[in-house]
Design an enzyme around this catalytic site. Structure first.
Site, PDB file in Angstrom:
ATOM      1  N   SER A 134       0.836  -1.199   0.000  1.00 35.68           N
ATOM      2  CA  SER A 134       0.000   0.000   0.000  1.00 35.68           C
ATOM      3  C   SER A 134       0.872   1.250   0.000  1.00 35.68           C
ATOM      4  O   SER A 134       1.975   1.245   0.556  1.00 35.68           O
ATOM      5  CB  SER A 134      -0.908   0.017   1.236  1.00 35.68           C
ATOM      6  OG  SER A 134      -1.608   1.248   1.338  1.00 35.68           O
ATOM      7  N   TYR A 147      -2.010   0.545  10.350  1.00 29.74           N
ATOM      8  CA  TYR A 147      -2.077  -0.129   9.050  1.00 29.74           C
ATOM      9  C   TYR A 147      -0.858   0.237   8.204  1.00 29.74           C
ATOM     10  O   TYR A 147      -0.219  -0.632   7.606  1.00 29.74           O
ATOM     11  CB  TYR A 147      -3.366   0.289   8.341  1.00 29.74           C
ATOM     12  CG  TYR A 147      -3.499  -0.165   6.908  1.00 29.74           C
ATOM     13  CD1 TYR A 147      -3.928  -1.454   6.604  1.00 29.74           C
ATOM     14  CD2 TYR A 147      -3.221   0.713   5.850  1.00 29.74           C
ATOM     15  CE1 TYR A 147      -4.061  -1.867   5.288  1.00 29.74           C
ATOM     16  CE2 TYR A 147      -3.353   0.312   4.541  1.00 29.74           C
ATOM     17  CZ  TYR A 147      -3.776  -0.977   4.256  1.00 29.74           C
ATOM     18  OH  TYR A 147      -3.911  -1.378   2.953  1.00 29.74           O
TER      19      TYR A 147
END
Length: 242
Positions: A134, A147
């Protein structure tokens, strides 16, 4: 025809990848928890694209069973880790168990299982490993650092693995999708120009595998956006809420 195993096959990105590779004539294996619930999806893939789709039970958090999972079937030509858990930053930063689940789901589990696949592919002398990471891992931000830090670790792992396996017949691809319109993000108000569809991510993955790309941003604008964010001085950055 390639043998393609997709880990975390329940996600929208994973299923999009399954359709893209099955359409190429590849033999697809879907691996996920409670995999029997994917029987209809597997039959749909077979009807649409032909071939046979296999199902395997897989739990990325079961670290004691990851090596056995890899050893339990023939090593695929391509393995794609689409495992991920977004979590809730505000809640997770006050809940150790929830934070640990996000970190283990996005870094520890995927890294361990791909490491096992890497060893098997290295011994064979061929293979492609795809890790869907990501842009959140490019810099820690107040709004998603749990995250993001896990994805940063996963990105670093993939980079090191790629370096280790260079010249040994095994290629490692790092995919950074940016925002993707999926069930995981449907509660978020995402900017259209920065948001990809799962099918767009899947096509980018296929292209990266075939062209042996190293690191790809699914939408090129994210390379610019994150480049700018990384350049912001820390004294300024800590005053921002991004």
């Amino acid at each position: 025809m390639r043998a393609v195993t997709i880990l975390g096959a329940r996600s929208d990105i994973a299923m999009a990848c399954a359709h893209v590779f099955a359409a190429e004539g590849d033999q697809v294996t879907l691996a996920a928890r409670q995999v029997e619930t994917l029987q209809n999806a597997a039959r749909d893939l077979e009807l649409r694209h032909g071939g046979t789709v296999s199902l395997r039970e897989f739990d990325v958090l079961d670290d004691t069973g990851l090596a056995a999972f890899v050893d339990g079937a023939e090593v695929p030509d391509v393995v794609i880790s689409a495992v991920g858990l977004l979590g809730d930053q505000t809640a997770d930063e006050r809940n150790v168990e929830a934070a640990a689940r996000v970190m283990r789901s996005n870094f520890e589990g995927p890294a361990l299982v791909l490491g096992a696949y890497a060893n098997a592919m290295e011994a064979r002398g061929s293979g492609v490993i795809v890790g869907i990471s990501s842009v959140a891992g490019d810099r820690g931000r107040a709004t998603n650092y749990i995250y993001g830090s896990a994805k940063a670790g996963f990105t670093a792992f993939l980079s090191g693995l790629r370096n280790r396996l260079a010249g040994r017949g095994v290629h490692v691809v790092t995919v950074k999708p940016g925002f993707v319109a999926t069930k995981m993000t449907e509660h978020l108000d995402l900017p259209e120009k920065l948001t990809a569809a799962p099918e767009e991510v899947a096509q980018a993955v296929l292209k990266a595998v075939e062209k042996r790309r190293d690191v790809i941003y699914v939408r090129a604008i994210w390379r610019l956006v994150m480049g700018i964010i990384r350049l912001i001085p820390e004294r300024v950055f800590k005053k921002l809420s991004i």
